[in-house]
Write a protein that holds these residues in place. Structure first.
Motif, PDB file in Angstrom:
ATOM      1  N   LEU A  21       0.770  -1.293  -0.054  1.00 44.66           N
ATOM      2  CA  LEU A  21       0.072  -0.294   0.276  1.00 44.66           C
ATOM      3  C   LEU A  21       1.217   1.182   0.234  1.00 44.66           C
ATOM      4  O   LEU A  21       2.282   1.989   0.965  1.00 44.66           O
ATOM      5  CB  LEU A  21      -0.778   0.159   1.051  1.00 44.66           C
ATOM      6  CG  LEU A  21      -2.066   1.099   1.608  1.00 44.66           C
ATOM      7  CD1 LEU A  21      -2.981   1.422  -0.045  1.00 44.66           C
ATOM      8  CD2 LEU A  21      -2.473   0.639   2.967  1.00 44.66           C
ATOM      9  N   THR A  23       1.034   4.538   0.528  1.00 43.15           N
ATOM     10  CA  THR A  23       0.125   6.185   0.585  1.00 43.15           C
ATOM     11  C   THR A  23       1.611   7.343   0.395  1.00 43.15           C
ATOM     12  O   THR A  23       2.727   7.583   0.502  1.00 43.15           O
ATOM     13  CB  THR A  23       0.470   5.984   2.329  1.00 43.15           C
ATOM     14  OG1 THR A  23       0.808   5.938   3.143  1.00 43.15           O
ATOM     15  CG2 THR A  23      -0.691   4.833   1.842  1.00 43.15           C
ATOM     16  N   HIS A  32      -3.741  10.684   0.733  1.00 39.70           N
ATOM     17  CA  HIS A  32      -3.576   9.551  -0.647  1.00 39.70           C
ATOM     18  C   HIS A  32      -2.923   8.317  -0.175  1.00 39.70           C
ATOM     19  O   HIS A  32      -1.685   7.804   0.234  1.00 39.70           O
ATOM     20  CB  HIS A  32      -3.142  10.409  -1.911  1.00 39.70           C
ATOM     21  CG  HIS A  32      -4.020  11.701  -1.921  1.00 39.70           C
ATOM     22  ND1 HIS A  32      -5.687  11.975  -2.671  1.00 39.70           N
ATOM     23  CD2 HIS A  32      -4.051  12.660  -1.659  1.00 39.70           C
ATOM     24  CE1 HIS A  32      -5.633  12.882  -2.926  1.00 39.70           C
ATOM     25  NE2 HIS A  32      -4.630  13.787  -2.151  1.00 39.70           N
ATOM     26  N   ARG A  84     -10.089  -1.980  -1.141  1.00 42.46           N
ATOM     27  CA  ARG A  84     -10.713  -0.759  -0.905  1.00 42.46           C
ATOM     28  C   ARG A  84      -9.619   0.246  -1.996  1.00 42.46           C
ATOM     29  O   ARG A  84     -10.004   1.621  -2.337  1.00 42.46           O
ATOM     30  CB  ARG A  84     -10.367  -0.294   0.791  1.00 42.46           C
ATOM     31  CG  ARG A  84     -11.375   0.767   0.963  1.00 42.46           C
ATOM     32  CD  ARG A  84     -11.643   0.933   2.906  1.00 42.46           C
ATOM     33  NE  ARG A  84     -10.837   0.864   2.861  1.00 42.46           N
ATOM     34  CZ  ARG A  84     -10.374   0.368   3.884  1.00 42.46           C
ATOM     35  NH1 ARG A  84     -10.694  -1.355   4.275  1.00 42.46           N
ATOM     36  NH2 ARG A  84      -8.849   0.554   5.073  1.00 42.46           N
ATOM     37  N   PHE A  85      -7.993   0.248  -1.797  1.00 47.44           N
ATOM     38  CA  PHE A  85      -7.513   0.505  -2.390  1.00 47.44           C
ATOM     39  C   PHE A  85      -6.573   1.061  -3.856  1.00 47.44           C
ATOM     40  O   PHE A  85      -6.532   1.656  -3.872  1.00 47.44           O
ATOM     41  CB  PHE A  85      -5.890   1.193  -1.704  1.00 47.44           C
ATOM     42  CG  PHE A  85      -6.270   1.705  -0.264  1.00 47.44           C
ATOM     43  CD1 PHE A  85      -5.456   2.904  -0.182  1.00 47.44           C
ATOM     44  CD2 PHE A  85      -5.915   0.683   0.754  1.00 47.44           C
ATOM     45  CE1 PHE A  85      -5.197   4.109   0.689  1.00 47.44           C
ATOM     46  CE2 PHE A  85      -6.756   2.611   2.435  1.00 47.44           C
ATOM     47  CZ  PHE A  85      -6.097   3.104   2.015  1.00 47.44           C
ATOM     48  N   SER A  86      -7.568   0.005  -4.347  1.00 47.55           N
ATOM     49  CA  SER A  86      -7.241  -0.560  -5.752  1.00 47.55           C
ATOM     50  C   SER A  86      -8.666  -0.098  -7.015  1.00 47.55           C
ATOM     51  O   SER A  86      -8.533  -0.783  -7.804  1.00 47.55           O
ATOM     52  CB  SER A  86      -6.656  -2.210  -5.932  1.00 47.55           C
ATOM     53  OG  SER A  86      -7.754  -2.485  -4.755  1.00 47.55           O
ATOM     54  N   SER A  88     -11.174   1.977  -7.919  1.00 49.66           N
ATOM     55  CA  SER A  88     -11.689   4.117  -7.544  1.00 49.66           C
ATOM     56  C   SER A  88     -13.050   4.230  -6.828  1.00 49.66           C
ATOM     57  O   SER A  88     -12.942   4.993  -6.530  1.00 49.66           O
ATOM     58  CB  SER A  88     -11.804   4.539  -8.588  1.00 49.66           C
ATOM     59  OG  SER A  88     -12.522   3.742  -9.443  1.00 49.66           O
ATOM     60  N   PHE A  90     -13.619   2.560  -3.683  1.00 51.29           N
ATOM     61  CA  PHE A  90     -13.945   3.360  -3.008  1.00 51.29           C
ATOM     62  C   PHE A  90     -12.608   4.607  -1.883  1.00 51.29           C
ATOM     63  O   PHE A  90     -12.340   4.538  -1.130  1.00 51.29           O
ATOM     64  CB  PHE A  90     -13.240   2.126  -2.740  1.00 51.29           C
ATOM     65  CG  PHE A  90     -14.093   1.049  -2.158  1.00 51.29           C
ATOM     66  CD1 PHE A  90     -15.260   1.141  -1.111  1.00 51.29           C
ATOM     67  CD2 PHE A  90     -14.145   0.056  -2.979  1.00 51.29           C
ATOM     68  CE1 PHE A  90     -16.123   0.141  -1.764  1.00 51.29           C
ATOM     69  CE2 PHE A  90     -14.287  -1.099  -3.033  1.00 51.29           C
ATOM     70  CZ  PHE A  90     -15.946  -1.295  -2.612  1.00 51.29           C
ATOM     71  N   ARG A  91     -12.181   5.155  -3.617  1.00 43.00           N
ATOM     72  CA  ARG A  91     -11.192   6.038  -3.461  1.00 43.00           C
ATOM     73  C   ARG A  91     -11.750   7.045  -2.348  1.00 43.00           C
ATOM     74  O   ARG A  91     -10.825   7.706  -1.249  1.00 43.00           O
ATOM     75  CB  ARG A  91     -11.424   7.440  -4.704  1.00 43.00           C
ATOM     76  CG  ARG A  91     -10.073   8.693  -4.919  1.00 43.00           C
ATOM     77  CD  ARG A  91      -9.808   9.244  -5.733  1.00 43.00           C
ATOM     78  NE  ARG A  91      -9.581   7.698  -6.555  1.00 43.00           N
ATOM     79  CZ  ARG A  91      -9.779   7.454  -8.100  1.00 43.00           C
ATOM     80  NH1 ARG A  91     -10.344   8.751  -8.361  1.00 43.00           N
ATOM     81  NH2 ARG A  91      -9.294   6.484  -8.427  1.00 43.00           N
ATOM     82  N   ARG A  94     -11.113   5.972   1.438  1.00 40.58           N
ATOM     83  CA  ARG A  94     -10.500   4.549   2.021  1.00 40.58           C
ATOM     84  C   ARG A  94      -9.233   4.333   3.203  1.00 40.58           C
ATOM     85  O   ARG A  94      -9.652   3.216   3.864  1.00 40.58           O
ATOM     86  CB  ARG A  94      -8.339   4.690   0.395  1.00 40.58           C
ATOM     87  CG  ARG A  94      -9.252   4.462  -0.726  1.00 40.58           C
ATOM     88  CD  ARG A  94      -8.064   4.495  -1.766  1.00 40.58           C
ATOM     89  NE  ARG A  94      -9.080   4.557  -3.096  1.00 40.58           N
ATOM     90  CZ  ARG A  94      -8.334   4.300  -4.567  1.00 40.58           C
ATOM     91  NH1 ARG A  94      -6.941   4.627  -3.417  1.00 40.58           N
ATOM     92  NH2 ARG A  94      -8.567   3.669  -5.350  1.00 40.58           N
TER      93      ARG A  94
END
Length: 164
Positions: A21, A23, A32, A84-86, A88, A90-91, A94
């Motif tokens: 991940l 960030t 982000h 969640r992070f992959s 959009s 869930f942007r 996240r």
């Protein structure tokens, strides 16, 4: 697509990789992040690693302008975090779940990560649709206990099994 590109993609799906991940944060402190499997160490002196980020990624411009990022190695069972992070869709949520902290740069640190490497960008190299960001590791967070890594293979998350 041409056959060479299709075969390349199929071949690369066979390369098992740890899930990271990545960030960062913008000047206003807004966090982000994105999922990457292209992370590797570069050297020990100074401690450095690299990650390859697609220029179309939602956090690309933020990482480029902030000059900081954190690589959080995900553990087995972090499938929902990775999902969640992959995606959009869930942007906006996240960072709504999980425990988050910071080290030296202010980039978000996922508290349940196997390890977190807080980095300052020292070099960026454009490579077609991606940029290779090399970061000097300025801080590392290791949890007290060890868990198995989250692995990505052939388009899906897989379990890590020791050879033998």
């Amino acid at each position: 697509m041409n056959e060479r590109v299709d075969l390349f993609k199929l071949g690369m799906r066979r390369l098992a990789a740890g899930v990271s991940l990545i960030t960062t944060r913008d000047d206003a402190g807004i966090r982000h992040g994105m999922i990457a499997t292209s992370v590797t160490s570069v050297c020990l002196t100074p401690p450095s690693l690299l990650t390859c980020i697609n220029k179309s990624a939602s956090c690309y411009d933020v990482l480029l302008s902030s000059g900081v990022f954190c690589v959080n190695l995900l553990a087995e069972g972090d499938d929902t975090v990775a999902a969640r992070f992959s995606s959009s869709k869930f942007r906006e949520v996240r960072f709504a779940e999980g425990q988050w902290g910071e080290l030296e740069t202010g980039a978000p640190v996922y508290e349940n990560a196997l390890a977190s490497f807080d980095c300052r960008v020292t070099t960026s190299v454009e490579a077609s649709s991606h940029t290779i960001f090399i970061g000097e590791v300025v801080a590392v967070r290791l949890p007290d206990s060890m868990a198995s890594p989250l692995v990505y293979l052939d388009g899906a998350y897989a379990r890590f099994a020791a050879a033998g």
